[in-house]
Design an enzyme around this catalytic site. Sequence first.
Site: not given
Length: 325
Positions: A114, A252, A282
Amino acid sequence: MSVTRTAVTGVGGYLPETILTNEDFSRMVDTTDEWIVARTGIRKRHKAADGQVTSDLAVEAAKVALAAAGRDISEIDLIIVATTTPDMTFPSTASIVQHKLGAKGAAFDVQAVCSGFVYALSVADGFVARGLSKAALVIGAEVMSRILDYTDRSTCILFGDGAGAVVLEPVAGQGTPDDRGILSFDLQCDGSKTDLLYVDGGVFEDGHRVGKIRMQGNQVFKHAVQKISEAAEAAIEKAGVHHDSVDWFIPHQANQRILDGVADRLGLDRAKVISTVADHANTSAASIPLAWFEGVKDGRVKAGDLVLIEALGGGLTWAAAAIRL
């Protein structure tokens, strides 16, 4: 003092057409829309079509970023793709993207899960600011749906597919926080925490099985707020700016509670947070550029703004950057 900065001159994004809602997941696992929204803020996510791979998403996002920058692919001499779901073990997804776009020059992937987009941005900054690249594409692209266990309600509801891209070009600056371009980075990793978030298969572990995401959610949440806040604080300090100067916080998109927790810890107004977690979930390395693209599209994020970005992912890796648009 004259310096060369790396400026973001175009931002793009792409989301697959198929949408999975929380109601769809309630028919797969023991969950409800209310349960998911309360714990994550997620309401829906996009899923790649059968046969649609990471490079396909990356190419579409890159085209939008190029158009926004007013650049032709022939002017791009560097492509970096941040992904944890590559088309193949090798060659790199960036190589495939380069071919599909018809570009020339260097191309390679960066894998920091990520945090990958911020890591890739830092690598590209080294090329552009040193005169090794005249125009670069940095792309975060993921097909997370391919590594989800759709019987595990603690993970399958969290992720979506998508891609975001930025075009980077050199600009002249005076070496002050008012310069246009990337001002600072803070990149970190703690390899002792690999068991908190990982995929349980791979080339060396099992040659016949695609691994699935496994996560200790409570532990990841605890580390996320602390580590991300520390990286963001460091990036702000290195840039020589103050928290009050930040126009937009583009984090994020892991979990709305994490976004709110980090903003509060940094003393940032929640109204300055660009959040797409409800609609995108996500998307790992794609989440920051996708959220950035949404902010540009709706007119919130504009030239001259000071943007703070951050992420935390498997590794554990975490990173932040301060950028003047």
